[in-house]
Design a protein around this motif. Structure first.
Motif, PDB file in Angstrom:
ATOM      1  N   ASN A   1       0.829  -1.194   0.000  1.00  0.00           N
ATOM      2  CA  ASN A   1       0.000   0.000   0.000  1.00  0.00           C
ATOM      3  C   ASN A   1       0.880   1.268   0.000  1.00  0.00           C
ATOM      4  O   ASN A   1       2.095   1.207   0.074  1.00  0.00           O
ATOM      5  N   TRP A   2       0.190   2.425  -0.087  1.00  0.00           N
ATOM      6  CA  TRP A   2       0.899   3.704  -0.135  1.00  0.00           C
ATOM      7  C   TRP A   2       1.536   4.002   1.213  1.00  0.00           C
ATOM      8  O   TRP A   2       0.927   3.823   2.263  1.00  0.00           O
ATOM      9  N   HIS A   3       2.772   4.523   1.148  1.00  0.00           N
ATOM     10  CA  HIS A   3       3.483   4.921   2.369  1.00  0.00           C
ATOM     11  C   HIS A   3       4.115   6.287   2.137  1.00  0.00           C
ATOM     12  O   HIS A   3       4.859   6.484   1.163  1.00  0.00           O
ATOM     13  N   ASN A   4       3.819   7.223   3.048  1.00  0.00           N
ATOM     14  CA  ASN A   4       4.202   8.614   2.854  1.00  0.00           C
ATOM     15  C   ASN A   4       5.654   8.872   3.256  1.00  0.00           C
ATOM     16  O   ASN A   4       6.170   8.267   4.198  1.00  0.00           O
ATOM     17  N   VAL A   5       6.290   9.802   2.512  1.00  0.00           N
ATOM     18  CA  VAL A   5       7.651  10.248   2.813  1.00  0.00           C
ATOM     19  C   VAL A   5       7.619  11.643   3.427  1.00  0.00           C
ATOM     20  O   VAL A   5       8.140  11.867   4.522  1.00  0.00           O
ATOM     21  N   LEU A   6       7.019  12.596   2.733  1.00  0.00           N
ATOM     22  CA  LEU A   6       6.834  13.935   3.280  1.00  0.00           C
ATOM     23  C   LEU A   6       5.594  14.551   2.651  1.00  0.00           C
ATOM     24  O   LEU A   6       5.143  14.139   1.569  1.00  0.00           O
ATOM     25  N   HIS A   7       5.044  15.575   3.339  1.00  0.00           N
ATOM     26  CA  HIS A   7       3.772  16.150   2.913  1.00  0.00           C
ATOM     27  C   HIS A   7       3.749  17.628   3.313  1.00  0.00           C
ATOM     28  O   HIS A   7       3.824  17.950   4.492  1.00  0.00           O
TER      29      HIS A   7
ATOM     30  N   VAL B   1       4.965  13.391  -1.238  1.00  0.00           N
ATOM     31  CA  VAL B   1       5.748  12.300  -1.835  1.00  0.00           C
ATOM     32  C   VAL B   1       5.385  10.998  -1.127  1.00  0.00           C
ATOM     33  O   VAL B   1       5.303  10.962   0.110  1.00  0.00           O
ATOM     34  N   TRP B   2       5.174   9.941  -1.911  1.00  0.00           N
ATOM     35  CA  TRP B   2       4.882   8.610  -1.380  1.00  0.00           C
ATOM     36  C   TRP B   2       5.769   7.570  -2.047  1.00  0.00           C
ATOM     37  O   TRP B   2       6.392   7.832  -3.077  1.00  0.00           O
ATOM     38  N   PHE B   3       5.772   6.362  -1.467  1.00  0.00           N
ATOM     39  CA  PHE B   3       6.295   5.160  -2.105  1.00  0.00           C
ATOM     40  C   PHE B   3       5.123   4.393  -2.718  1.00  0.00           C
ATOM     41  O   PHE B   3       4.068   4.251  -2.084  1.00  0.00           O
ATOM     42  N   PHE B   4       5.327   3.889  -3.944  1.00  0.00           N
ATOM     43  CA  PHE B   4       4.352   2.975  -4.504  1.00  0.00           C
ATOM     44  C   PHE B   4       4.311   1.685  -3.670  1.00  0.00           C
ATOM     45  O   PHE B   4       5.245   1.381  -2.932  1.00  0.00           O
ATOM     46  N   SER B   5       3.228   0.949  -3.792  1.00  0.00           N
ATOM     47  CA  SER B   5       3.071  -0.288  -3.027  1.00  0.00           C
ATOM     48  C   SER B   5       4.141  -1.299  -3.415  1.00  0.00           C
ATOM     49  O   SER B   5       4.364  -1.555  -4.613  1.00  0.00           O
ATOM     50  N   ARG B   6       4.793  -1.850  -2.408  1.00  0.00           N
ATOM     51  CA  ARG B   6       5.836  -2.865  -2.570  1.00  0.00           C
ATOM     52  C   ARG B   6       6.923  -2.416  -3.541  1.00  0.00           C
ATOM     53  O   ARG B   6       7.409  -3.180  -4.388  1.00  0.00           O
TER      54      ARG B   6
ATOM     55  N   HIS C   1       0.663   5.532   6.431  1.00  0.00           N
ATOM     56  CA  HIS C   1       1.749   4.883   7.152  1.00  0.00           C
ATOM     57  C   HIS C   1       3.086   5.438   6.662  1.00  0.00           C
ATOM     58  O   HIS C   1       3.231   5.797   5.482  1.00  0.00           O
ATOM     59  N   PRO C   2       4.077   5.527   7.529  1.00  0.00           N
ATOM     60  CA  PRO C   2       5.385   6.053   7.087  1.00  0.00           C
ATOM     61  C   PRO C   2       6.111   5.064   6.195  1.00  0.00           C
ATOM     62  O   PRO C   2       6.015   3.841   6.363  1.00  0.00           O
ATOM     63  N   ALA C   3       6.860   5.588   5.262  1.00  0.00           N
ATOM     64  CA  ALA C   3       7.636   4.746   4.353  1.00  0.00           C
ATOM     65  C   ALA C   3       8.831   4.142   5.085  1.00  0.00           C
ATOM     66  O   ALA C   3       9.378   4.758   6.011  1.00  0.00           O
TER      67      ALA C   3
END
Length: 473
Positions: free
Chosen positions: A267-273, A290-295, A371-373
């Motif tokens: 799932n999506w995990h946030n880096v900064l906002h 900015v997020w991380f794509f899932s897996r 959730h945090p990355a």
């Protein structure tokens, strides 16, 4: 006549004994110096000891009061940081404890000296009584035997013994007083050195805290003027709902940070906002985010603009695990550019009218909605950008003013093309290299193969300072 002479000798002997205390004080006073009177008590006199203690107590109370007044005067200074106030409170507490211990030791040493002095005087008085008793018996024997010569001899012996006893008593009292003064001098010197060392350390620490506060104040002033804002320096692991502060938004800006992924999650995990309030659905709620794509360690970057509150750019490259990558997001001059270690990896040309909210923008690393990355992030910097291209008096556009060394992928701005134009620049070569090396390049998008990609472009020939100039037609 013999009886009268005997009475005169006996009266002189007993009179000299009665004046022994005053004689002892007179002998000890000869050894007093100015340092002893100024720094401690007189060796024998109780009144001088009492006066000295009162002076010491007054000096300690005065120093304590001075420290308190200094603290009140400095506390009136506005803009102290919390660390400075805590450090000042600790300093005042240490000084008060030092003053209390210092005064208590002097009082205790004075009481001890007085007790020893009284005991010595009692011993000396007992010795004089014993001497008087012994020689009194001898004089009575000579008197009853009607021996005037023997009586005179005994009286002389008593006078010599009494004089020797008084001298020994005076030496003992002087030795005791000198040891007392010496101990007080030594303790005072040690404690004053300790106090001076603490004051030097306190002043150095306060200077460090003031410099730190001045740097923070300069950063805040730059922020108020729209300058650089360093939000986070050290590399730390991302944590949900971690609030860093606020920044003043700008139409053209650049956000850069170092990131070091250590895994992937579902799932999506946030880096900064960067947001003015919420997560999704309004302009200004993602500028940028900015997020991380899932897996995956691929970045999903979004920044609102006029007409689309969730537009952005998604680089195709995945971030390497357990390695630090510098990510730079630049929204300026009508487009969004994303760089990995100064290398362009993504571009969106739809940012001609970016969103500029009126409210201050909150910064989260990571936000409270995701959730945090699984990564470490540091050196988060927000930099408002001004226009680089400026007009000259004759209608032209001045792109670069100062002489600087050429650097790869250095973007200066945009110009409006014209059918007839003139490009001028100053150049100062300092060497030659193998292969083609670029000097400047005006292009609408690419390097080679289409009209408008070289209007104009300038290179150095290989191993030469000869210019290679091309312009499409």
């Amino acid at each position: 006549m013999r009886f009268l002479a005997l009475l005169c000798l006996a009266g002189a002997a007993w009179g000299s004994q009665a004046t022994s205390n005053s004689t002892t004080s007179a002998l000890t006073s000869e050894y007093d110096d100015d340092d002893i009177r100024g720094d401690s008590v007189a060796p024998v006199s109780d009144d001088d000891v009492r006066d000295d203690d009162e002076n010491k107590e007054e000096s300690m109370v005065q120093s304590d009061t001075t420290a308190g007044s200094e603290s009140r005067a400095e506390a009136e200074v506005t803009g102290w940081s919390r660390a400075m106030r805590v450090h000042r409170a600790r300093h005042i507490r240490w000084m008060r404890n030092w003053s209390r211990r210092y005064t208590a030791w002097f009082r205790r040493s004075t009481r001890t000296y007085r007790a020893r002095l009284a005991a010595a005087r009692r011993r000396h008085a007992a010795a004089r009584r014993n001497l008087k008793q012994i020689y009194g018996v001898r004089m009575m024997r000579q008197w009853r035997a009607h021996r005037v010569g023997g009586l005179v001899k005994v009286v002389r012996q008593y006078m010599r013994s009494l004089r020797g006893l008084r001298i020994r008593q005076a030496r003992a009292l002087r030795s005791m007083a000198w040891r007392y003064v010496k101990s007080r001098r030594h303790y005072r010197a040690v404690q004053l050195r300790r106090r001076s060392a603490h004051i030097r350390w306190y002043r150095r620490r306060m200077a460090q805290l003031k410099r730190l506060r001045r740097r923070r104040w300069v950063r805040r002033r730059r922020l108020r003027r729209g300058g650089l804002r360093v939000l986070k320096r050290r590399m730390t692991r991302l944590r949900r709902n971690r609030y860093l502060g606020t920044v003043r938004p700008s139409k053209n800006y650049q956000v850069s940070f170092n990131i070091k992924p250590f895994g992937t999650r579902y799932n999506w995990h946030n880096v900064l906002h960067f947001t003015t309030g919420g997560n999704y659905g309004r302009y200004g709620w993602r500028i940028p985010a900015v997020w991380f794509f899932s897996r995956s360690t691929r970045l999903h970057i979004r920044s609102s603009r006029r007409g689309n509150h969730d537009d952005g750019c998604d680089p195709r490259q995945h971030l390497p695990r357990h390695r630090t990558t510098k990510v730079t997001i630049r929204v300026a001059y009508g487009r969004m550019d994303v760089f990995f270690n100064r290398r362009l990896v993504c571009r969106n040309r739809n940012y001609r009218f970016p969103t500029v909210p009126r409210k201050r923008v909150k910064v989260y690393v990571a936000d409270p909605w995701h959730h945090p990355a699984p990564a470490h992030v540091g050196q988060v910097v927000y930099r408002p950008l001004s226009r680089v291209v400026r007009r000259t008096r004759r209608g032209g556009k001045l792109v670069v003013r100062r002489m600087t060394r050429l650097r790869r992928n250095r973007y200066l701005g945009t110009v409006r093309p014209s059918k007839n134009y003139q490009v001028s620049f100053n150049i100062k070569p300092f060497g030659t290299r193998y292969n083609w090396h670029n000097v400047l390049h005006f292009t609408t998008g690419g390097n080679y193969g289409r009209y408008g990609w070289r209007i104009p472009a300038v290179w150095f020939f290989s191993r030469s300072t000869r210019l290679h100039i091309r312009s499409s037609r």
